[in-house]
Design a protein around this motif. Structure first.
Motif, PDB file in Angstrom:
ATOM      1  N   LEU A   1       8.505  -3.398  -8.041  1.00 28.37           N
ATOM      2  CA  LEU A   1       8.062  -3.630  -6.483  1.00 28.37           C
ATOM      3  C   LEU A   1       7.018  -3.251  -5.852  1.00 28.37           C
ATOM      4  O   LEU A   1       6.766  -3.492  -4.971  1.00 28.37           O
ATOM      5  N   SER A   2       5.964  -1.741  -6.259  1.00 29.79           N
ATOM      6  CA  SER A   2       4.564  -1.876  -6.121  1.00 29.79           C
ATOM      7  C   SER A   2       3.717  -2.709  -6.363  1.00 29.79           C
ATOM      8  O   SER A   2       2.848  -3.404  -5.749  1.00 29.79           O
TER       9      SER A   2
ATOM     10  N   MET B   1      10.033   0.122  -9.819  1.00 29.28           N
ATOM     11  CA  MET B   1       9.522   0.394  -8.934  1.00 29.28           C
ATOM     12  C   MET B   1       8.666  -0.040  -9.384  1.00 29.28           C
ATOM     13  O   MET B   1       7.605  -0.112  -8.119  1.00 29.28           O
ATOM     14  N   ALA B   2       7.489   0.030 -10.175  1.00 35.91           N
ATOM     15  CA  ALA B   2       6.403  -0.642 -11.023  1.00 35.91           C
ATOM     16  C   ALA B   2       5.967  -1.718 -10.287  1.00 35.91           C
ATOM     17  O   ALA B   2       5.416  -2.281  -9.449  1.00 35.91           O
TER      18      ALA B   2
ATOM     19  N   TYR C   1      -0.222  -4.726   2.101  1.00 35.76           N
ATOM     20  CA  TYR C   1      -1.037  -2.841   2.667  1.00 35.76           C
ATOM     21  C   TYR C   1      -2.071  -2.812   2.123  1.00 35.76           C
ATOM     22  O   TYR C   1      -2.821  -2.653   3.571  1.00 35.76           O
TER      23      TYR C   1
ATOM     24  N   LEU D   1       3.921  -4.837  -3.506  1.00 28.17           N
ATOM     25  CA  LEU D   1       4.062  -4.768  -2.024  1.00 28.17           C
ATOM     26  C   LEU D   1       2.844  -4.132  -1.747  1.00 28.17           C
ATOM     27  O   LEU D   1       2.666  -4.087  -0.645  1.00 28.17           O
ATOM     28  N   VAL D   2       2.089  -3.854  -3.286  1.00 30.27           N
ATOM     29  CA  VAL D   2       1.606  -2.540  -2.632  1.00 30.27           C
ATOM     30  C   VAL D   2      -0.301  -3.764  -1.399  1.00 30.27           C
ATOM     31  O   VAL D   2      -0.508  -3.523  -0.610  1.00 30.27           O
TER      32      VAL D   2
END
Length: 115
Positions: free
Chosen positions: A23-24, A20-21, A31, A27-28
């Motif tokens: 992926l963040s 998850m880290a 944004y 992706l972050v």
């Protein structure tokens, strides 16, 4: 036997959190940069002088700002619509991200102004 199962669960949990880290991390940033571009568009709309500019100048300014932010916005992706003494700015662009062999297309639509 119980200890081995517990270690396996903890290891799996850590692996999920690390995934998850990761992926963040991928992706972050788009944004955040889109948020900055949206703020810029809002500032343009809030400036009364923007409504007096030709649409091509507005588009050029947006494309330049997007390029400075590392975003793939092109002039063709932007629509400037006059509305009385104001304008409406709409745009759409796509950011392609590859994460661990999986492709993700993020669609962003910065817009502002009167209808």
């Amino acid at each position: 036997m119980m200890r081995g199962a517990r270690i396996a669960r903890v290891t799996a949990g850590v692996a999920v959190l690390l995934g998850m880290a990761g992926l963040s991390v991928a992706l972050v940033p788009p944004y955040v940069e889109n948020w900055r571009l949206q703020r810029y568009v809002n500032e343009m709309i809030d400036d009364p002088a923007t409504a007096t500019l030709p649409p091509e100048v507005i588009k050029t300014r947006m494309v330049s700002k997007a390029a400075a932010l590392g975003l793939p916005l092109r002039s063709e992706d932007i629509k400037v619509t006059p509305s009385g003494n104001a304008i409406r700015i709409d745009s759409l662009y796509l950011v392609h991200i590859d994460v661990a062999g999986y492709a993700v297309d993020l669609h962003f639509r910065p817009a502002a102004g009167g209808n």
